[in-house]
Design a protein around this motif. Structure first.
Motif, short mmCIF file in Angstrom:
data_model
loop_
_atom_site.label_atom_id
_atom_site.label_comp_id
_atom_site.label_asym_id
_atom_site.label_seq_id
_atom_site.Cartn_x
_atom_site.Cartn_y
_atom_site.Cartn_z
N TRP A 38 -18.54 14.47 -26.12
CA TRP A 38 -19.36 15.38 -25.33
C TRP A 38 -18.61 15.86 -24.08
CZ3 TRP A 38 -23.20 17.25 -27.90
CH2 TRP A 38 -23.85 16.48 -28.87
N GLU B 102 -24.55 15.07 -20.15
CA GLU B 102 -25.23 14.04 -20.93
C GLU B 102 -26.68 14.40 -21.24
OE1 GLU B 102 -26.00 9.20 -20.90
OE2 GLU B 102 -24.78 10.15 -19.33
N TRP C 185 -27.00 16.21 -24.54
CA TRP C 185 -26.53 15.64 -25.80
C TRP C 185 -27.70 15.62 -26.78
CZ3 TRP C 185 -23.53 10.58 -24.12
CH2 TRP C 185 -22.49 10.94 -23.26
#
Length: 503
Positions: A455, A462, A465
């Protein structure tokens, strides 16, 4: 004598006809169509088959059994739910993803099509939730006192429409059951999510759960045998009752009284439950041990449904343990046989594909720490990367379409690389899934903290994701497609891969 023989043959033929259901029709343009049957009231991917029509587009499929059955026809978001009944043949024409019915069972299926049972998103009170000024922001008491009765009135009005259709008794009962729990799932899923989103109402869940149960009690045993919606609701009802039991326990400051109440409600003491909590997953433990939350027949069916979910996701070890528990504790011999039948193909597949040399778990998967090290072994080849997890149902459902893609590209220089986000404790579960589902290709597993390498390399924060995610790397190891089409999107992904292969 000949006269009696003829009568006997006619009676036998009639009995056979009454135990068979025929689905036939045309697919235009000509091509394969996916058909998924229900198994013990659940849609069972192991019972999914691709119907290959003749050159004219015609196909015919016969089912044995004296019960009505629900099926999915079509793929992914375009699939439609249909109902088949013994002695009521159905002809369908699938033309450019539109479905047309004829034959004896056309009446109920045209009605079902209008009811849009495929998704709760089409229900008026769910659509209203997302609108400006929708009732999602209303006080919970207002929703319970005013909105809930309106929802039930709407359900009753639709029930009357089904009644007025004058369907055969068994068919009407099946449709009414699915309709009722379709609404129940909308209330326990979409509505609950919206009402509780960003809210912190004191006692919200307790009052709401009690209201839901007043309108939608535990499904009857007969309903659970035929209705996919009833089985989904049973799982949600169990979770609601589970949450309520824990909430009441934690809210009561008198430990002795709280322990006694929890024991009466669930059938097990909190101390025993806590001592067993480390040995297996919470939902598996709760389902096995908190039998007091449901009537006996419903608890046993809930265990079978949990086994169904474990088998669907290829969790061999968890499924084996639960099967043994069902064999020991279930009083319903039919459910035990169903459980054994569900587990058998999973175990067989795990053993059958364990030696498949086209399934390769990389020996260095624990040490892979960068995108470069992930792709280094494949220089000179195009790499299709499937970011997934054994816990992700959408990841798993799209994998069903990948064998066709692999067949189309089998002569090309392409690698199918599966990068799973699964925790270290689930390593065996990850391996079981791969072999049980014959997931050919290269395999790497990283835990949640390690998966960030991908990622971060993609520049994705985050909070964004999401799984599944599909990537394509060119022959130099450079990511050239950062968000490829899903395998279930038909030829779109194939064209993307072909473009990179031809560069």
């Amino acid at each position: 004598m000949k006269k009696y023989l003829l009568v006997w043959l006619l009676l036998a033929a009639g009995a056979t006809y009454a135990r068979q259901t025929t689905l036939s029709g045309y697919i235009q343009p000509v091509g394969q169509v996916q058909l998924t049957q229900t198994y013990d009231g659940n849609f069972w991917k192991k019972a999914t088959e691709l119907i290959q029509p003749a050159a004219s587009g015609y196909f015919v499929k016969t089912f044995n059994g004296a019960a009505t059955r629900w099926l999915w026809i079509g793929e992914d978001a375009r699939r439609k739910i249909i109902l088949l009944s013994p002695g009521r043949p159905l002809q369908v024409t699938l033309k450019n993803n539109a479905l047309f019915f004829s034959g004896a069972a056309a009446k109920e299926n045209n009605l079902i099509s209008r009811l849009e049972l495929e998704s709760t998103q089409q229900l008026p009170f769910i659509k209203e939730l997302g609108s400006d000024g929708g009732y999602a922001r209303s006080p919970i008491d207002s929703v319970i006192r005013f909105k809930f009765p309106q929802i039930i009135q709407l359900l009753d009005s639709v029930r009357r429409v089904v009644k007025q259709a004058r369907l055969p008794v068994a068919v009407e009962r099946t449709v009414q059951t699915e309709l009722t729990y379709h609404y129940a799932n909308a209330v326990t899923g979409d509505l609950t999510y919206w009402l509780n989103r960003g809210q912190n109402r004191e006692g919200f869940h307790l009052r709401f759960i009690d209201t839901i149960q007043a309108y939608f009690p535990v499904p009857a045993k007969e309903e659970l045998a035929i209705s996919p919606a009833a089985n989904r609701y049973l799982e949600r009802l169990f979770r609601m009752r589970l949450w309520k039991a824990f909430y009441i326990y934690q809210a009561d400051k008198d430990r002795g009284r709280a322990d006694s109440q929890f024991l009466r409600t669930t059938g097990i003491s909190m101390a025993v439950l806590q001592s067993e909590r480390q040995r297996e997953s919470e939902m598996l433990l709760f389902s096995k041990r908190l039998k007091g939350l449901l009537p006996a027949y419903a608890w046993e069916k809930a265990l079978n449904n949990l086994l169904y979910n474990l088998c669907m996701s290829g969790q061999v070890q968890g499924a084996a343990g639960l099967l043994q528990f069902i064999q020991k504790h279930s009083s319903d011999g039919r459910l035990v046989k169903d459980a054994e039948a569900m587990y058998a193909p999973l175990r067989k597949a795990r053993d059958q594909y364990a030696g498949n040399l086209n399934i390769r778990i990389r020996k260095d998967y624990r040490s892979v720490s960068t995108l470069d090290s992930l792709l280094a072994p494949y220089k000179g080849k195009v790499v299709f990367i499937d970011l997934w997890g054994t816990w992700c149902p959408y990841c798993i459902s799209d994998m069903e379409y990948e064998p066709v893609l692999k067949k189309q590209l089998e002569e090309k220089d392409i690698v199918f690389l599966y990068l799973a986000q699964d925790e270290d404790k689930d390593d065996e579960k990850w391996r079981d899934f791969i072999f049980a589902n014959n997931l050919t290709g290269e395999h790497v597993r990283k835990n949640q903290s390690e998966i960030g390498m991908i990622w971060n390399a993609l520049g994705v924060p985050e909070k964004e994701w999401s799984y599944p995610r599909y990537l394509v790397a060119d022959r130099s190891g450079r990511i050239v497609v950062g968000s490829a089409a899903r395998p279930g999107k038909g030829d779109e992904l194939y064209r993307q891969l072909l473009q990179v292969l031809n560069e």
